[in-house]
Scaffold this motif. Structure first.
Motif, PDB file in Angstrom:
ATOM      1  N   LEU A  36      54.729  -8.344  32.290  1.00 39.97           N
ATOM      2  CA  LEU A  36      55.920  -7.618  32.724  1.00 39.97           C
ATOM      3  C   LEU A  36      55.537  -6.331  33.444  1.00 39.97           C
ATOM      4  O   LEU A  36      56.110  -6.002  34.490  1.00 39.97           O
ATOM      5  CB  LEU A  36      56.815  -7.306  31.530  1.00 39.97           C
ATOM      6  CG  LEU A  36      58.091  -6.521  31.826  1.00 39.97           C
ATOM      7  CD1 LEU A  36      59.016  -7.339  32.721  1.00 39.97           C
ATOM      8  CD2 LEU A  36      58.790  -6.145  30.552  1.00 39.97           C
ATOM      9  N   VAL A  37      54.560  -5.609  32.922  1.00 39.72           N
ATOM     10  CA  VAL A  37      54.099  -4.376  33.573  1.00 39.72           C
ATOM     11  C   VAL A  37      53.536  -4.692  34.950  1.00 39.72           C
ATOM     12  O   VAL A  37      53.785  -3.975  35.925  1.00 39.72           O
ATOM     13  CB  VAL A  37      53.054  -3.660  32.687  1.00 39.72           C
ATOM     14  CG1 VAL A  37      52.345  -2.567  33.455  1.00 39.72           C
ATOM     15  CG2 VAL A  37      53.713  -3.093  31.451  1.00 39.72           C
ATOM     16  N   LYS A  38      52.789  -5.790  35.054  1.00 40.18           N
ATOM     17  CA  LYS A  38      52.205  -6.194  36.330  1.00 40.18           C
ATOM     18  C   LYS A  38      53.296  -6.524  37.352  1.00 40.18           C
ATOM     19  O   LYS A  38      53.231  -6.086  38.504  1.00 40.18           O
ATOM     20  CB  LYS A  38      51.313  -7.406  36.084  1.00 40.18           C
ATOM     21  CG  LYS A  38      50.312  -7.695  37.141  1.00 40.18           C
ATOM     22  CD  LYS A  38      49.311  -8.692  36.588  1.00 40.18           C
ATOM     23  CE  LYS A  38      48.928  -9.711  37.605  1.00 40.18           C
ATOM     24  NZ  LYS A  38      48.012 -10.714  37.113  1.00 40.18           N
ATOM     25  N   TYR A  42      54.395  -4.658  41.021  1.00 45.42           N
ATOM     26  CA  TYR A  42      54.612  -5.348  42.288  1.00 45.42           C
ATOM     27  C   TYR A  42      55.988  -5.028  42.865  1.00 45.42           C
ATOM     28  O   TYR A  42      56.132  -4.838  44.070  1.00 45.42           O
ATOM     29  CB  TYR A  42      54.462  -6.854  42.118  1.00 45.42           C
ATOM     30  CG  TYR A  42      53.038  -7.325  41.927  1.00 45.42           C
ATOM     31  CD1 TYR A  42      51.979  -6.744  42.597  1.00 45.42           C
ATOM     32  CD2 TYR A  42      52.753  -8.375  41.053  1.00 45.42           C
ATOM     33  CE1 TYR A  42      50.682  -7.167  42.410  1.00 45.42           C
ATOM     34  CE2 TYR A  42      51.452  -8.818  40.871  1.00 45.42           C
ATOM     35  CZ  TYR A  42      50.425  -8.210  41.561  1.00 45.42           C
ATOM     36  OH  TYR A  42      49.141  -8.643  41.377  1.00 45.42           O
ATOM     37  N   VAL A  43      56.994  -4.970  42.030  1.00 50.49           N
ATOM     38  CA  VAL A  43      58.350  -4.663  42.497  1.00 50.49           C
ATOM     39  C   VAL A  43      58.406  -3.255  43.072  1.00 50.49           C
ATOM     40  O   VAL A  43      59.009  -3.026  44.130  1.00 50.49           O
ATOM     41  CB  VAL A  43      59.375  -4.856  41.354  1.00 50.49           C
ATOM     42  CG1 VAL A  43      60.724  -4.283  41.734  1.00 50.49           C
ATOM     43  CG2 VAL A  43      59.496  -6.325  41.002  1.00 50.49           C
ATOM     44  N   ILE A  46      56.714  -3.322  46.468  1.00 50.99           N
ATOM     45  CA  ILE A  46      57.562  -3.960  47.483  1.00 50.99           C
ATOM     46  C   ILE A  46      58.710  -3.029  47.876  1.00 50.99           C
ATOM     47  O   ILE A  46      59.044  -2.907  49.059  1.00 50.99           O
ATOM     48  CB  ILE A  46      58.091  -5.309  46.966  1.00 50.99           C
ATOM     49  CG1 ILE A  46      56.942  -6.306  46.895  1.00 50.99           C
ATOM     50  CG2 ILE A  46      59.214  -5.835  47.843  1.00 50.99           C
ATOM     51  CD1 ILE A  46      57.289  -7.594  46.199  1.00 50.99           C
ATOM     52  N   ASN A  47      59.319  -2.352  46.912  1.00 50.82           N
ATOM     53  CA  ASN A  47      60.399  -1.408  47.227  1.00 50.82           C
ATOM     54  C   ASN A  47      59.899  -0.273  48.109  1.00 50.82           C
ATOM     55  O   ASN A  47      60.606   0.171  49.023  1.00 50.82           O
ATOM     56  CB  ASN A  47      61.006  -0.845  45.943  1.00 50.82           C
ATOM     57  CG  ASN A  47      61.940  -1.833  45.281  1.00 50.82           C
ATOM     58  OD1 ASN A  47      62.456  -2.734  45.929  1.00 50.82           O
ATOM     59  ND2 ASN A  47      62.138  -1.667  43.990  1.00 50.82           N
ATOM     60  N   GLU A  48      58.685   0.204  47.851  1.00 53.51           N
ATOM     61  CA  GLU A  48      58.121   1.265  48.693  1.00 53.51           C
ATOM     62  C   GLU A  48      57.878   0.763  50.106  1.00 53.51           C
ATOM     63  O   GLU A  48      58.139   1.481  51.086  1.00 53.51           O
ATOM     64  CB  GLU A  48      56.825   1.796  48.079  1.00 53.51           C
ATOM     65  CG  GLU A  48      57.042   2.618  46.829  1.00 53.51           C
ATOM     66  CD  GLU A  48      55.732   2.996  46.144  1.00 53.51           C
ATOM     67  OE1 GLU A  48      54.660   2.530  46.580  1.00 53.51           O
ATOM     68  OE2 GLU A  48      55.798   3.770  45.165  1.00 53.51           O
ATOM     69  N   LEU A  49      57.377  -0.453  50.254  1.00 52.10           N
ATOM     70  CA  LEU A  49      57.161  -1.009  51.593  1.00 52.10           C
ATOM     71  C   LEU A  49      58.473  -1.166  52.347  1.00 52.10           C
ATOM     72  O   LEU A  49      58.553  -0.862  53.544  1.00 52.10           O
ATOM     73  CB  LEU A  49      56.446  -2.362  51.492  1.00 52.10           C
ATOM     74  CG  LEU A  49      54.987  -2.322  51.061  1.00 52.10           C
ATOM     75  CD1 LEU A  49      54.470  -3.731  50.843  1.00 52.10           C
ATOM     76  CD2 LEU A  49      54.144  -1.600  52.090  1.00 52.10           C
TER      77      LEU A  49
END
Length: 66
Positions: A36-38, A42-43, A46-49
């Motif tokens: 879950l932490v991993k 990633y989320v 992706i939000n930053e990108l």
């Protein structure tokens, strides 16, 4: 009273089985928490990108004649 004299005392085995079950359950929960932490990392990435792309001006592609 009859059952206590004919059945062996297996309390130690029952306690050991519960401890093994509890250990396996804790290992499972630990693995799921790690995953879950991993996924959360990633989320966030992706939000930053997506946010970075939203703040950049749109790129204009120059089409070359064929």
């Amino acid at each position: 009273m009859l059952a206590s004299t004919t059945l062996p005392d297996n309390a130690g085995y029952v306690a050991a089985a519960y401890l093994v079950f509890l250990a396996l359950l804790l290992i499972y929960v630990g693995i799921m928490a790690y995953k879950l932490v991993k996924v959360q990392r990633y989320v966030v990435e992706i939000n930053e990108l997506v946010a970075d792309e939203a703040t950049e001006p749109p790129r204009v592609r120059e089409e070359t004649p064929a």
